[in-house]
Design a protein around this motif. Structure first.
Motif, PDB file in Angstrom:
ATOM      1  N   ARG A 122      33.031  -5.522 -40.328  1.00 48.74           N
ATOM      2  CA  ARG A 122      33.253  -5.329 -38.881  1.00 48.74           C
ATOM      3  C   ARG A 122      34.529  -4.511 -38.647  1.00 48.74           C
ATOM      4  N   GLY A 123      34.778  -3.556 -39.535  1.00 51.91           N
ATOM      5  CA  GLY A 123      35.896  -2.622 -39.387  1.00 51.91           C
ATOM      6  C   GLY A 123      37.165  -3.065 -40.087  1.00 51.91           C
ATOM      7  N   TYR A 124      37.236  -4.305 -40.540  1.00 49.84           N
ATOM      8  CA  TYR A 124      38.467  -4.787 -41.191  1.00 49.84           C
ATOM      9  C   TYR A 124      38.382  -4.568 -42.705  1.00 49.84           C
ATOM     10  N   PRO A 125      39.377  -3.903 -43.318  1.00 48.19           N
ATOM     11  CA  PRO A 125      39.336  -3.625 -44.758  1.00 48.19           C
ATOM     12  C   PRO A 125      39.309  -4.912 -45.574  1.00 48.19           C
ATOM     13  N   ILE A 126      38.508  -4.906 -46.634  1.00 49.85           N
ATOM     14  CA  ILE A 126      38.334  -6.106 -47.462  1.00 49.85           C
ATOM     15  C   ILE A 126      39.666  -6.545 -48.052  1.00 49.85           C
ATOM     16  N   GLU A 127      40.551  -5.593 -48.360  1.00 51.46           N
ATOM     17  CA  GLU A 127      41.863  -5.949 -48.927  1.00 51.46           C
ATOM     18  C   GLU A 127      42.641  -6.847 -47.966  1.00 51.46           C
ATOM     19  N   GLN A 128      42.583  -6.540 -46.661  1.00 52.51           N
ATOM     20  CA  GLN A 128      43.332  -7.340 -45.674  1.00 52.51           C
ATOM     21  C   GLN A 128      42.681  -8.712 -45.493  1.00 52.51           C
ATOM     22  N   LEU A 129      41.351  -8.733 -45.434  1.00 50.33           N
ATOM     23  CA  LEU A 129      40.665 -10.022 -45.241  1.00 50.33           C
ATOM     24  C   LEU A 129      40.901 -10.926 -46.450  1.00 50.33           C
ATOM     25  N   ALA A 130      40.821 -10.351 -47.665  1.00 51.29           N
ATOM     26  CA  ALA A 130      41.014 -11.149 -48.881  1.00 51.29           C
ATOM     27  C   ALA A 130      42.415 -11.745 -48.920  1.00 51.29           C
ATOM     28  N   GLU A 131      43.372 -11.024 -48.354  1.00 52.86           N
ATOM     29  CA  GLU A 131      44.781 -11.467 -48.384  1.00 52.86           C
ATOM     30  C   GLU A 131      45.091 -12.406 -47.234  1.00 52.86           C
ATOM     31  N   GLU A 132      44.628 -12.060 -46.027  1.00 56.30           N
ATOM     32  CA  GLU A 132      45.083 -12.754 -44.798  1.00 56.30           C
ATOM     33  C   GLU A 132      44.098 -13.789 -44.264  1.00 56.30           C
ATOM     34  N   SER A 133      42.784 -13.576 -44.528  1.00 58.44           N
ATOM     35  CA  SER A 133      41.780 -14.425 -43.865  1.00 58.44           C
ATOM     36  C   SER A 133      41.368 -15.574 -44.787  1.00 58.44           C
ATOM     37  N   ASP A 134      40.451 -16.397 -44.313  1.00 60.33           N
ATOM     38  CA  ASP A 134      39.802 -17.362 -45.214  1.00 60.33           C
ATOM     39  C   ASP A 134      38.294 -17.193 -45.031  1.00 60.33           C
ATOM     40  N   PHE A 135      37.508 -17.864 -45.894  1.00 61.49           N
ATOM     41  CA  PHE A 135      36.077 -17.539 -45.916  1.00 61.49           C
ATOM     42  C   PHE A 135      35.406 -17.886 -44.584  1.00 61.49           C
ATOM     43  N   HIS A 158      27.544   1.369 -59.990  1.00 67.11           N
ATOM     44  CA  HIS A 158      27.131   0.896 -58.662  1.00 67.11           C
ATOM     45  C   HIS A 158      26.368   2.025 -57.967  1.00 67.11           C
ATOM     46  N   ARG A 159      25.336   1.647 -57.191  1.00 69.72           N
ATOM     47  CA  ARG A 159      24.566   2.657 -56.468  1.00 69.72           C
ATOM     48  C   ARG A 159      25.426   3.385 -55.447  1.00 69.72           C
ATOM     49  N   VAL A 160      26.373   2.672 -54.844  1.00 70.09           N
ATOM     50  CA  VAL A 160      27.161   3.304 -53.780  1.00 70.09           C
ATOM     51  C   VAL A 160      28.551   3.703 -54.275  1.00 70.09           C
ATOM     52  N   TYR A 161      29.253   2.803 -54.973  1.00 74.13           N
ATOM     53  CA  TYR A 161      30.624   3.126 -55.392  1.00 74.13           C
ATOM     54  C   TYR A 161      30.602   4.141 -56.528  1.00 74.13           C
ATOM     55  N   LYS A 162      31.111   5.299 -56.266  1.00 74.48           N
ATOM     56  CA  LYS A 162      31.328   6.300 -57.334  1.00 74.48           C
ATOM     57  C   LYS A 162      32.827   6.419 -57.544  1.00 74.48           C
ATOM     58  N   ASN A 163      33.513   5.328 -57.225  1.00 73.85           N
ATOM     59  CA  ASN A 163      34.950   5.175 -57.449  1.00 73.85           C
ATOM     60  C   ASN A 163      35.114   3.673 -57.684  1.00 73.85           C
ATOM     61  N   MET A 164      36.350   3.206 -57.851  1.00 73.93           N
ATOM     62  CA  MET A 164      36.557   1.781 -58.130  1.00 73.93           C
ATOM     63  C   MET A 164      36.010   0.936 -56.963  1.00 73.93           C
ATOM     64  N   ASP A 165      35.232  -0.073 -57.275  1.00 74.48           N
ATOM     65  CA  ASP A 165      34.788  -1.061 -56.277  1.00 74.48           C
ATOM     66  C   ASP A 165      36.050  -1.795 -55.821  1.00 74.48           C
ATOM     67  N   PRO A 166      36.410  -1.704 -54.525  1.00 74.65           N
ATOM     68  CA  PRO A 166      37.659  -2.339 -54.081  1.00 74.65           C
ATOM     69  C   PRO A 166      37.697  -3.839 -54.387  1.00 74.65           C
ATOM     70  N   ARG A 167      36.530  -4.429 -54.468  1.00 75.70           N
ATOM     71  CA  ARG A 167      36.470  -5.880 -54.754  1.00 75.70           C
ATOM     72  C   ARG A 167      36.892  -6.159 -56.207  1.00 75.70           C
ATOM     73  N   ALA A 168      36.590  -5.200 -57.089  1.00 76.18           N
ATOM     74  CA  ALA A 168      36.913  -5.406 -58.521  1.00 76.18           C
ATOM     75  C   ALA A 168      38.424  -5.479 -58.706  1.00 76.18           C
ATOM     76  N   ALA A 169      39.152  -4.637 -57.987  1.00 74.09           N
ATOM     77  CA  ALA A 169      40.627  -4.640 -58.113  1.00 74.09           C
ATOM     78  C   ALA A 169      41.195  -5.971 -57.615  1.00 74.09           C
ATOM     79  N   ILE A 170      40.671  -6.468 -56.494  1.00 74.85           N
ATOM     80  CA  ILE A 170      41.153  -7.753 -55.945  1.00 74.85           C
ATOM     81  C   ILE A 170      40.758  -8.887 -56.893  1.00 74.85           C
ATOM     82  N   MET A 171      39.542  -8.800 -57.445  1.00 71.61           N
ATOM     83  CA  MET A 171      39.056  -9.832 -58.362  1.00 71.61           C
ATOM     84  C   MET A 171      39.933  -9.861 -59.609  1.00 71.61           C
ATOM     85  N   LYS A 172      40.365  -8.686 -60.075  1.00 68.07           N
ATOM     86  CA  LYS A 172      41.194  -8.620 -61.292  1.00 68.07           C
ATOM     87  C   LYS A 172      42.538  -9.307 -61.020  1.00 68.07           C
ATOM     88  N   ARG A 173      43.096  -9.064 -59.837  1.00 73.31           N
ATOM     89  CA  ARG A 173      44.375  -9.719 -59.478  1.00 73.31           C
ATOM     90  C   ARG A 173      44.182 -11.234 -59.381  1.00 73.31           C
TER      91      ARG A 173
END
Ligand code: SDX
Length: 429
Positions: free
Chosen positions: A71-84, A305-320
């Protein structure tokens, strides 16, 4: 031919047909080909590599730069600031909740987390060693046999009640599939815990002593749920939409989504990554394994990935998150994590992967985190399904609420036998 408003097709020696170009808020424009059948032909796109199946306002992915917005909010911000549960509210309703709305939503969800007592009997019909995904497909599908009071898909209140019931009950169903497999008594949900804390409680508590939730692990799990919550028109979400387009009830549609997610090319990849790491065993074996990948005898699971032809942003957060959890548990020398990081480094520097734009996806590190938390491999995809339920039901709701919705019914290119007459058995050679 294209100008900025339409595409003109010239066919049948000179006939022209215009197709309007539709623009979205973000991402590529689309060519509206709904009138294409006037040509007497169909378009051909197996696997939907170049097909937008619907219009949606829920999730946006930019695969070239590796961006994901709920809904327009970057996954990096939601993963850091929000809850499920807050992210669930956002995906379902389109806006972040106020404090009051959040409290009310959390209360509602946490008070729908029990399942009908008779549903417990359904588990007994499965073998103890049944894969928990088989159990989840069965039990979630059976919810439609219990909740007749919320099956009118044209009633917005029924749609909302079904959505809340699914988000609330899927963790209970998943945890009970685990406990049934282990021969453990089911543990009832606890309303005083957070969504992720409650899942850990239902999975690992025993009636014999008090279960203490590790808050760091619960927070990590909550973040993993956020990362898996939605992902645009992936295979399982498209399955839910197609099932829903016939008017099937939401519980049956979500069961169809769970079935599709189970595949190793989709949600089953996290389980496949752990099996792959076990097979490789140690860094010394990586070169031989990579030779097999390039010879196409096997794939590097968790990559591509069918869509990501760059790093999946979720993979970087998952690695952290993986790093955080392993440090919390004193497992920072975990051999699997070290092997995974070595594998990632080697792949990212290898021409084979670079030219095919293959990067780690969400599944590459998730299995290692879940394993470290004590979750068995067979429960990885059920956890993916638990988290994706909100994405599936958000897309289902968006589609059913659209008055222009039509049943999904693709056509085909027929290359089978031409018309021929029946041959009696006695006359066949
Ligand atoms: C998920 O769609 C989503 O959004 C899904 C998901 C979500 O949140 O819903 O993100 C979740 O499903 C993540 C993906 C998890 N799957 C895996 O990790 C399994 C391994 N990955 C592959 O199976 C594959 O990358 C797919 C299925 C994910 C994507 O396949 P595509 O888009 O059809 O790409 P392709 O098969 O056409 O591959 C292009 C080339 C091929 O080589 P060439 O024929 O050009 O020589 O890349 C190769 C493929 O062989 N390739 C791989 C590879 N993935 C693709 N080679 C080795 N290892 C891999 N993992």
């Amino acid at each position: 031919m294209e100008n900025n408003r339409k595409v003109t097709l010239t066919y049948n020696d000179g006939q022209n047909l215009d197709f309007p170009i539709m623009e979205g808020t973000l991402g590529p424009n689309v060519v509206d080909i709904r009138s294409f059948a006037k040509t007497g032909m169909f378009t051909f796109d197996p696997g939907f590599l170049a097909t937008a199946s619907c219009e949606s306002k829920i999730t946006f992915i930019d695969g070239d730069v590796g961006q994901l917005y709920y809904r327009g909010y970057p996954i990096e911000q939601l993963a850091e600031e929000s809850d499920f549960l807050e992210s669930c509210y956002l995906l379902l309703n389109g806006e972040l909740p106020t404090a009051e709305q959040k409290a009310e939503f959390d209360r509602k969800i946490m008070r729908h987390n029990m399942i009908h007592d008779q549903l417990q009997n359904l588990y007994k019909g499965f073998r103890r060693d049944a894969h928990p995904m088989a159990v989840m497909v069965g039990v979630v599908g059976a919810l439609s046999a219990f909740y007749h009071d919320s099956l009118d898909i044209n009633d917005p209140h029924h749609r909302e009640v079904s959505a809340h019931r699914l988000i609330a009950k899927v963790p209970t169903i998943a945890a009970q599939a685990y406990r049934y497999n282990k021969g453990l008594p089911f543990s009832y949900p606890r309303n005083d815990l957070t969504y992720a804390e409650n899942f850990l409680h239902m999975m690992f508590s025993t009636p014999c002593e008090e279960y203490k939730v590790n808050k760091v692990l619960a927070r990590a799990l909550d973040r993993i749920f956020i990362l898996h919550a939605d992902h645009e028109q992936n295979a399982s979400t498209s399955t839910v939409r197609l099932a829903g387009s016939s008017g099937a009830n939401p519980f049956a549609c979500i069961a169809a989504g769970i079935a599709c997610l189970w595949g190793p090319s989709h949600g089953g990849a996290n389980e496949a990554v752990l099996k792959m790491l076990d097979e490789i065993g140690s860094v010394e074996n990586v070169p031989a394994f990579m030779e097999g990948v390039k010879a196409k005898t096997h794939k590097l699971m968790g990559f591509g990935h069918r869509v990501y032809k760059n790093m999946d942003p979720r993979a970087a957060i998952m690695k952290r998150t993986c790093d955080e959890v392993l440090n919390e548990l004193g497992l920072h020398n975990d051999p699997k994590f070290k092997l995974a990081m070595a594998l990632e480094k080697i792949a990212l520097e290898d021409e084979y992967f670079i030219e095919r734009k293959l990067y780690p996806n969400v599944d590459f590190y998730s299995g290692i985190v879940l394993s470290a938390i004590g979750i068995p491999v067979s429960m990885f995809t059920p956890i993916f399904a638990l988290a994706r339920t909100v994405g599936w039901i958000s897309h289902w709701t968006e589609m059913i609420a659209d008055p222009t919705m039509k049943i999904g019914r693709p056509r085909q290119l027929y290359t089978g036998a031409p018309r021929r007459d029946y041959v009696a058995l006695a006359d066949r050679k």
